[in-house]
Scaffold this motif. Structure first.
Motif, PDB file in Angstrom:
ATOM      1  N   PRO A  14       0.833  -1.213   0.000  1.00 58.31           N
ATOM      2  CA  PRO A  14       0.000   0.000   0.000  1.00 58.31           C
ATOM      3  C   PRO A  14       0.862   1.255   0.000  1.00 58.31           C
ATOM      4  O   PRO A  14       1.969   1.271   0.542  1.00 58.31           O
ATOM      5  N   LEU A  15       0.333   2.290  -0.584  1.00 62.86           N
ATOM      6  CA  LEU A  15       1.065   3.554  -0.633  1.00 62.86           C
ATOM      7  C   LEU A  15       1.311   4.110   0.764  1.00 62.86           C
ATOM      8  O   LEU A  15       2.274   4.838   0.992  1.00 62.86           O
ATOM      9  N   GLU A  16       0.431   3.766   1.709  1.00 63.12           N
ATOM     10  CA  GLU A  16       0.583   4.260   3.080  1.00 63.12           C
ATOM     11  C   GLU A  16       1.627   3.499   3.881  1.00 63.12           C
ATOM     12  O   GLU A  16       1.924   3.869   5.019  1.00 63.12           O
ATOM     13  N   SER A  17       2.179   2.426   3.324  1.00 59.85           N
ATOM     14  CA  SER A  17       3.133   1.602   4.061  1.00 59.85           C
ATOM     15  C   SER A  17       4.244   2.457   4.664  1.00 59.85           C
ATOM     16  O   SER A  17       4.901   3.232   3.972  1.00 59.85           O
ATOM     17  N   ARG A  18       4.434   2.292   5.965  1.00 59.56           N
ATOM     18  CA  ARG A  18       5.494   3.057   6.623  1.00 59.56           C
ATOM     19  C   ARG A  18       6.859   2.713   6.049  1.00 59.56           C
ATOM     20  O   ARG A  18       7.746   3.574   5.966  1.00 59.56           O
ATOM     21  N   PHE A  19       7.006   1.469   5.648  1.00 59.55           N
ATOM     22  CA  PHE A  19       8.277   1.064   5.032  1.00 59.55           C
ATOM     23  C   PHE A  19       8.498   1.800   3.717  1.00 59.55           C
ATOM     24  O   PHE A  19       9.590   2.290   3.447  1.00 59.55           O
TER      25      PHE A  19
ATOM     26  N   ALA B  83      -4.113   2.086  -2.440  1.00 55.80           N
ATOM     27  CA  ALA B  83      -4.202   2.973  -1.284  1.00 55.80           C
ATOM     28  C   ALA B  83      -5.262   2.386  -0.364  1.00 55.80           C
ATOM     29  O   ALA B  83      -6.340   2.017  -0.801  1.00 55.80           O
ATOM     30  N   GLU B  84      -4.946   2.294   0.931  1.00 58.18           N
ATOM     31  CA  GLU B  84      -5.853   1.627   1.854  1.00 58.18           C
ATOM     32  C   GLU B  84      -6.846   2.575   2.511  1.00 58.18           C
ATOM     33  O   GLU B  84      -7.808   2.149   3.121  1.00 58.18           O
ATOM     34  N   SER B  85      -6.623   3.865   2.425  1.00 55.37           N
ATOM     35  CA  SER B  85      -7.530   4.810   3.071  1.00 55.37           C
ATOM     36  C   SER B  85      -7.768   5.992   2.158  1.00 55.37           C
ATOM     37  O   SER B  85      -7.132   6.141   1.115  1.00 55.37           O
TER      38      SER B  85
ATOM     39  N   ASP C  85     -10.985   2.007  -7.324  1.00 58.83           N
ATOM     40  CA  ASP C  85     -10.907   3.325  -6.687  1.00 58.83           C
ATOM     41  C   ASP C  85      -9.627   3.488  -5.875  1.00 58.83           C
ATOM     42  O   ASP C  85      -8.982   4.544  -5.913  1.00 58.83           O
ATOM     43  N   LYS C  86      -9.223   2.444  -5.141  1.00 63.11           N
ATOM     44  CA  LYS C  86      -8.033   2.556  -4.304  1.00 63.11           C
ATOM     45  C   LYS C  86      -6.761   2.672  -5.135  1.00 63.11           C
ATOM     46  O   LYS C  86      -5.843   3.425  -4.780  1.00 63.11           O
ATOM     47  N   ALA C  87      -6.714   1.933  -6.230  1.00 65.68           N
ATOM     48  CA  ALA C  87      -5.531   2.005  -7.092  1.00 65.68           C
ATOM     49  C   ALA C  87      -5.425   3.375  -7.752  1.00 65.68           C
ATOM     50  O   ALA C  87      -4.340   3.958  -7.849  1.00 65.68           O
ATOM     51  N   LEU C  88      -6.550   3.901  -8.224  1.00 63.98           N
ATOM     52  CA  LEU C  88      -6.542   5.226  -8.851  1.00 63.98           C
ATOM     53  C   LEU C  88      -6.216   6.309  -7.833  1.00 63.98           C
ATOM     54  O   LEU C  88      -5.565   7.315  -8.162  1.00 63.98           O
TER      55      LEU C  88
ATOM     56  N   ARG D 295      -3.205   8.934  -8.200  1.00 67.35           N
ATOM     57  CA  ARG D 295      -3.457  10.375  -8.091  1.00 67.35           C
ATOM     58  C   ARG D 295      -2.453  11.029  -7.156  1.00 67.35           C
ATOM     59  O   ARG D 295      -1.917  12.107  -7.432  1.00 67.35           O
ATOM     60  N   ASN D 296      -2.171  10.354  -6.033  1.00 65.69           N
ATOM     61  CA  ASN D 296      -1.237  10.927  -5.077  1.00 65.69           C
ATOM     62  C   ASN D 296       0.171  10.978  -5.627  1.00 65.69           C
ATOM     63  O   ASN D 296       0.903  11.954  -5.419  1.00 65.69           O
TER      64      ASN D 296
END
Length: 450
Positions: free
Chosen positions: A338-343, A365-367, A397-400, A404-405
């Motif tokens: 996920p893009l939010e991964s802290r790693f 993206a998870e959130s 939606d999560k992948a897009l 986007r980010n």
């Protein structure tokens, strides 16, 4: 097989005086060395069949400097033994390669005689495959003092016993697969040969040792695949790799034990593939972190499932080294990264010169708060990141949201490649959707694969 490139090669090499390969109209018109090269692509049973064509082909099949002998290629053990005896023991010309593959109930005396004969014939490449069978098999000691040996590959479920003196001054390539190193450090003599350039250790059993040092001064490439048998064991083993010239390093395993690489400034490419298991070893994250620190000079790095181990250790993520030379980074995770991964966030923050970034299992993206992740953006996003490649992309939606980010923060991005999962197609509506997203880089182009 198209032999024309080989014919042209023969013209350049002048392989046989008095033979004009430009006049060759048949395969049999070619020089012996070219025909032997062609035969090297065939299985032994097919090479044997060519011997019935003519006396010359019989000569070629029995005098081939590359002999790949597998028991599976013969209907019976007696025929196999007779052929190898004829091809190996009754000849004396130099041998380029000898490869022997035997089954469980094979008589070791034949193997010993063949290997000894190959050494006597100044063999350059020796491959030995033993599929189970004897509880103990000891290679002839002459193997470890063969002056002409350049490549040695051992695939056998036996303990490796070495003579007191190991002198392989010309050995450049060494592969040990499923080999038991025993309980003493004598194997280090083999792993530290003065001319060794490529070393592969595949599922070897070495935990009776406490420490293993690899100190080949000319080592360029090292591949280590851990034995899965060692899962859930305690950390008691240390591997020290000393190589001032190592350019390529690959590790696959669970990081039960600790690995260190000293003098790794020459590293060009490295890959770490951490096995996924139900309960990771409690030292795995720390051992992975320590190895990453030793790889900080690498230029191209692939990390598979590493994030899943380090995600829960923010203390280690804060201490990640700066990868000042890293220009290409490939990231993979069994369940996607996920893009939010802290790693991921921590890793990108430590790659100031990164120009190519690959996600091999999509980039979800998870959130819905993903816009706050890259704020501020990693340094490479605004100064050096030119290419992003996303494989196994699942449209949703999560992948897009993740794309986007990335587009919103990658200020110098020039190319974004997107590929679907194997056997699937991306929808035609994806490209218009991507073009409508706001981009920090007005030079960014989209490339959709199939």
């Amino acid at each position: 097989m198209d032999v024309r490139p080989l014919v042209r090669k023969a013209q350049c090499m002048h392989l046989s005086e008095g033979q004009d390969v430009r006049c060759s109209t048949q395969l049999g018109d070619l020089p012996d060395k070219i025909l032997w090269h062609i035969l090297s692509f065939l299985r032994l049973k097919d090479v044997v069949r060519t011997s019935t064509l003519s006396k010359r082909w019989e000569h070629l099949s029995k005098n081939n400097p590359r002999l790949d002998a597998s028991e599976l290629d013969f209907p019976g053990q007696t025929l196999f033994v007779n052929f190898v005896d004829t091809a190996l023991l009754l000849q004396d010309f130099p041998l380029k390669r000898f490869s022997i593959s035997c089954q469980t109930d094979f008589d070791r005396s034949h193997i010993d005689a063949w290997i000894t004969a190959a050494v006597r014939r100044r063999v350059e490449e020796l491959h030995v495959r033993r599929h189970g069978g004897l509880l103990e098999y000891v290679l002839p000691s002459c193997v470890f003092n063969c002056e002409t040996l350049i490549e040695l590959r051992l695939f056998m479920l036996h303990q490796l016993r070495l003579p007191a003196l190991v002198c392989l001054k010309n050995l450049k390539v060494l592969t040990l697969a499923w080999v038991d190193f025993g309980g003493d450090s004598s194997v280090e003599k083999l792993l530290s040969c003065p001319s060794l350039e490529e070393l592969s250790l595949i599922a070897c059993k070495w935990r009776r040792l406490k420490v293993l040092h690899i100190s080949a001064p000319k080592l360029l490439r090292l591949d280590i695949v851990e034995d899965s048998f060692y899962k859930n064991l305690e950390s008691t083993f240390y591997v020290g790799i000393h190589g001032a010239h190592i350019e390529s390093f690959t590790y696959s395993g669970q990081f039960i034990d600790r690995y260190t690489i000293s003098s790794s400034s020459s590293l060009v490419v490295a890959r770490i593939d951490m096995f996924i298991c139900e309960r990771p070893h409690h030292h795995a994250a720390y051992h992975g972190y320590k190895l990453l620190k030793d790889l900080s000079c690498v230029k191209r790095l692939s990390l598979h499932n590493v994030g899943e181990f380090l995600h829960e250790r923010p203390d280690l993520l804060k201490s990640l080294p700066v990868f000042s030379n890293l220009t290409e980074l490939a990231l993979d995770a069994f369940n996607g990264l996920p893009l939010e991964s802290r790693f991921l966030v921590a890793m990108l923050d430590k790659c100031p010169r990164l120009s190519h970034l690959s996600f091999t299992r999509g980039i979800p993206a998870e959130s819905e708060t993903v816009d706050a992740i890259f704020n501020p953006a990693p340094r490479c996003f605004v100064s050096s990141l030119k290419v992003i490649k996303i494989s196994r992309f699942q449209v949703g939606d999560k992948a897009l949201l993740a794309i986007r980010n990335v587009l919103r923060t990658a200020g110098v991005l020039e190319k974004l490649f997107i590929h679907p999962p194997w056997g699937k197609q991306l929808p035609e509506s994806l490209l218009p959707l991507l073009k409508e997203l706001p981009r920090a880089s007005d030079q960014c182009e989209f490339f959709l694969g199939s």
